[in-house]
Design an enzyme around this catalytic site. Structure first.
Site, short mmCIF file in Angstrom:
data_model
loop_
_atom_site.label_atom_id
_atom_site.label_comp_id
_atom_site.label_asym_id
_atom_site.label_seq_id
_atom_site.Cartn_x
_atom_site.Cartn_y
_atom_site.Cartn_z
N SER A 162 0.82 -1.22 0.00
CA SER A 162 0.00 0.00 0.00
C SER A 162 0.85 1.27 0.00
O SER A 162 0.34 2.36 -0.28
CB SER A 162 -0.94 0.01 1.21
OG SER A 162 -1.90 -1.01 1.12
N GLY A 187 -2.60 3.57 -4.34
CA GLY A 187 -3.15 4.33 -5.44
C GLY A 187 -4.56 4.84 -5.23
O GLY A 187 -5.15 4.73 -4.16
N CYS A 238 -9.37 -1.62 3.57
CA CYS A 238 -8.66 -0.47 3.02
C CYS A 238 -9.09 -0.20 1.57
O CYS A 238 -10.21 0.22 1.35
CB CYS A 238 -7.16 -0.67 3.15
SG CYS A 238 -6.22 0.86 3.00
N LEU A 239 -8.25 -0.45 0.58
CA LEU A 239 -8.66 -0.25 -0.81
C LEU A 239 -9.87 -1.11 -1.13
O LEU A 239 -10.79 -0.68 -1.86
CB LEU A 239 -7.51 -0.58 -1.76
CG LEU A 239 -7.81 -0.42 -3.26
CD1 LEU A 239 -8.21 1.00 -3.60
CD2 LEU A 239 -6.61 -0.85 -4.10
N GLN A 281 -12.87 0.71 0.01
CA GLN A 281 -13.17 1.82 -0.89
C GLN A 281 -13.84 1.33 -2.18
O GLN A 281 -14.78 1.95 -2.69
CB GLN A 281 -11.89 2.59 -1.21
CG GLN A 281 -11.26 3.26 0.01
CD GLN A 281 -9.80 3.63 -0.22
OE1 GLN A 281 -9.24 3.41 -1.28
NE2 GLN A 281 -9.18 4.19 0.81
N ASN A 328 -3.50 3.02 7.06
CA ASN A 328 -2.59 3.45 6.01
C ASN A 328 -3.40 3.72 4.75
O ASN A 328 -3.62 2.83 3.95
CB ASN A 328 -1.52 2.39 5.74
CG ASN A 328 -0.70 2.71 4.51
OD1 ASN A 328 -0.61 3.87 4.10
ND2 ASN A 328 -0.12 1.70 3.89
N PHE A 330 -7.00 8.00 0.72
CA PHE A 330 -8.32 8.25 0.15
C PHE A 330 -9.38 7.72 1.11
O PHE A 330 -9.09 6.83 1.94
CB PHE A 330 -8.47 7.55 -1.21
CG PHE A 330 -7.59 8.11 -2.29
CD1 PHE A 330 -8.09 9.02 -3.21
CD2 PHE A 330 -6.25 7.73 -2.38
CE1 PHE A 330 -7.27 9.53 -4.21
CE2 PHE A 330 -5.43 8.23 -3.37
CZ PHE A 330 -5.94 9.15 -4.29
N HIS A 376 -6.94 -1.40 9.31
CA HIS A 376 -6.30 -2.70 9.09
C HIS A 376 -6.45 -3.61 10.32
O HIS A 376 -5.62 -3.56 11.24
CB HIS A 376 -4.81 -2.51 8.77
CG HIS A 376 -4.56 -1.99 7.40
ND1 HIS A 376 -4.25 -2.82 6.34
CD2 HIS A 376 -4.61 -0.74 6.91
CE1 HIS A 376 -4.10 -2.09 5.25
NE2 HIS A 376 -4.32 -0.83 5.57
N GLU A 402 -5.75 -6.67 10.53
CA GLU A 402 -4.63 -7.61 10.65
C GLU A 402 -3.49 -7.02 11.45
O GLU A 402 -2.60 -7.75 11.90
CB GLU A 402 -4.15 -8.05 9.27
CG GLU A 402 -3.24 -7.07 8.55
CD GLU A 402 -3.96 -5.90 7.92
OE1 GLU A 402 -3.29 -5.01 7.36
OE2 GLU A 402 -5.22 -5.87 7.98
#
Length: 372
Positions: A53, A233, A259-260, A263, A301, A304, A347, A349
């Protein structure tokens, strides 16, 4: 034992012209350009630097000394460091830990990651918090040249970049015991190894697939659940993902995103994302569970976030907001109102970080037997 021998002047130049002087711990093969971000984690630097990430970012460590416990071959979150550069106040020149196999400095240098130390990281962090994250360049010497400035100007913005496809596995692979009772297919947008370990510890075998894998191929593997991983990204640049996710959800397969992945769930059902001024990175971010009122201290982390509030996600009526960040009110958790589908921005984890959010993995495992 001394870890670092080489020492020469170096600098970090930000796109607004602000200059920070320091010392380089290896000759630069080339200047490093990337978005400059900071993390408040005081330890876990090896996990941070190997987290996919962080691809395309120069990471500033706010802790005053980094590297005192060295590095080892067990803690990395991927096969190699992904950071474009590291900026610290002090890089420990020695290390001492029973698990250590080498020093942080020599490990980063061997991976061609530039390390700039003796930087006033407190001033740098305050600057990034004030004006927002900026593109930057790590260079050799005490003053940037015209060529340095031109190279920095050519560095792409993080907005609009699909980095998930760059860090994703190129071929599917298996993780865990082939006889495990649960089968999960994990989309690799930049997956961390500790996520795979957490699933393995809960009786799962995992098939990890490339980020662009069509939904039909995933469903053909007959998964009990599908996981959407973290990654780097701009989520809105991962244009190939939402249609696949929607097809998997409509097939009645439970889905969990981190996370991503969280999103992308928001985008799949009609939401939008926005770039945060300086993001959330570190192991001490408070998040409120709206259902219970409990506050989780979380590892984060991301740069966005999904647009929305406690009332919901604009354009995505099928999604309910489950968690909010107590520092700035941004959305930290989503749940589909009628399906076994949910995601969290932080996160669970926790590598590195606290373990308050680990039960999300158990929640997903419990949903595997209740697919609609």
């Amino acid at each position: 034992m001394t870890d670092i021998q080489h020492d020469e002047p170096g600098f970090l130049l930000l796109e607004d012209g602000t200059l920070f002087l320091g010392r380089l711990h290896a000759p630069l093969k080339a200047a490093a350009t990337a978005e400059v971000v900071f993390t408040t984690s005081m330890s876990g630097y090896q996990e941070t630097f190997t987290d996919p990430s962080y691809r395309g970012q120069i990471v500033v460590m706010t802790a005053p000394m980094i590297g005192n416990y060295g590095v080892n071959s067990e803690d990395p979150e991927s096969a190699q460091p992904h950071v474009a550069g590291v900026v610290v106040r002090e890089l420990s020149r020695t290390h001492s830990n029973w698990r250590a196999e080498q020093g942080l400095g020599e490990w980063l240098i061997a991976a061609d990651v530039p390390v700039l130390s003796e930087v006033d990281t407190r001033r740098l962090t305050r600057h990034l918090r004030t004006v927002g994250v900026l593109r930057g360049l790590i260079g050799a010497g005490v003053e940037p040249t015209a060529a340095h400035k031109a190279e920095l100007a050519a560095c792409p913005s993080m907005s609009g970049l699909d980095l998930a496809s760059r860090v994703s596995t190129k071929e599917p692979y298996l993780w865990g015991d082939a006889k495990a009772p649960h089968h999960i297919v994990a989309y690799d947008y930049g997956i961390k190894r500790n996520i795979l370990r957490m699933f393995e510890d809960r009786g799962c075998r995992i098939t990890v697939v490339p980020s662009t894998t069509p939904a039909a191929e995933v469903l053909a593997k007959k998964p009990d659940g599908v996981f959407l991983s973290n990654g780097p990204g701009d989520p809105e640049a991962v244009t190939y993902a939402p249609a696949n996710i929607k097809q998997i959800v409509e097939a009645g397969v439970p889905v969990f995103g981190i996370c991503l992945g969280h999103q992308l769930l928001g985008i799949t059902f009609g939401g939008r994302t926005t770039k945060l001024p300086y993001g959330h990175r570190g192991g001490n971010h408070p998040v409120k569970d709206l259902a219970t009122g409990d506050v989780l201290i979380t590892s984060q982390n991301h740069g966005f976030a999904v647009q929305g509030s406690a009332e919901g996600i604009p354009g995505a009526p099928e999604l309910a907001v489950t968690h909010l960040n107590l520092n700035d009110g941004t959305v930290e958790g989503l749940r589909h109102r009628n399906r076994a589908v949910f995601g969290v921005q932080y996160h669970p984890e926790a590598a590195p970080g606290p373990h308050d959010a680990v039960p999300h993995f158990d929640e997903f495992i419990a949903a595997l037997g209740g697919a609609q």
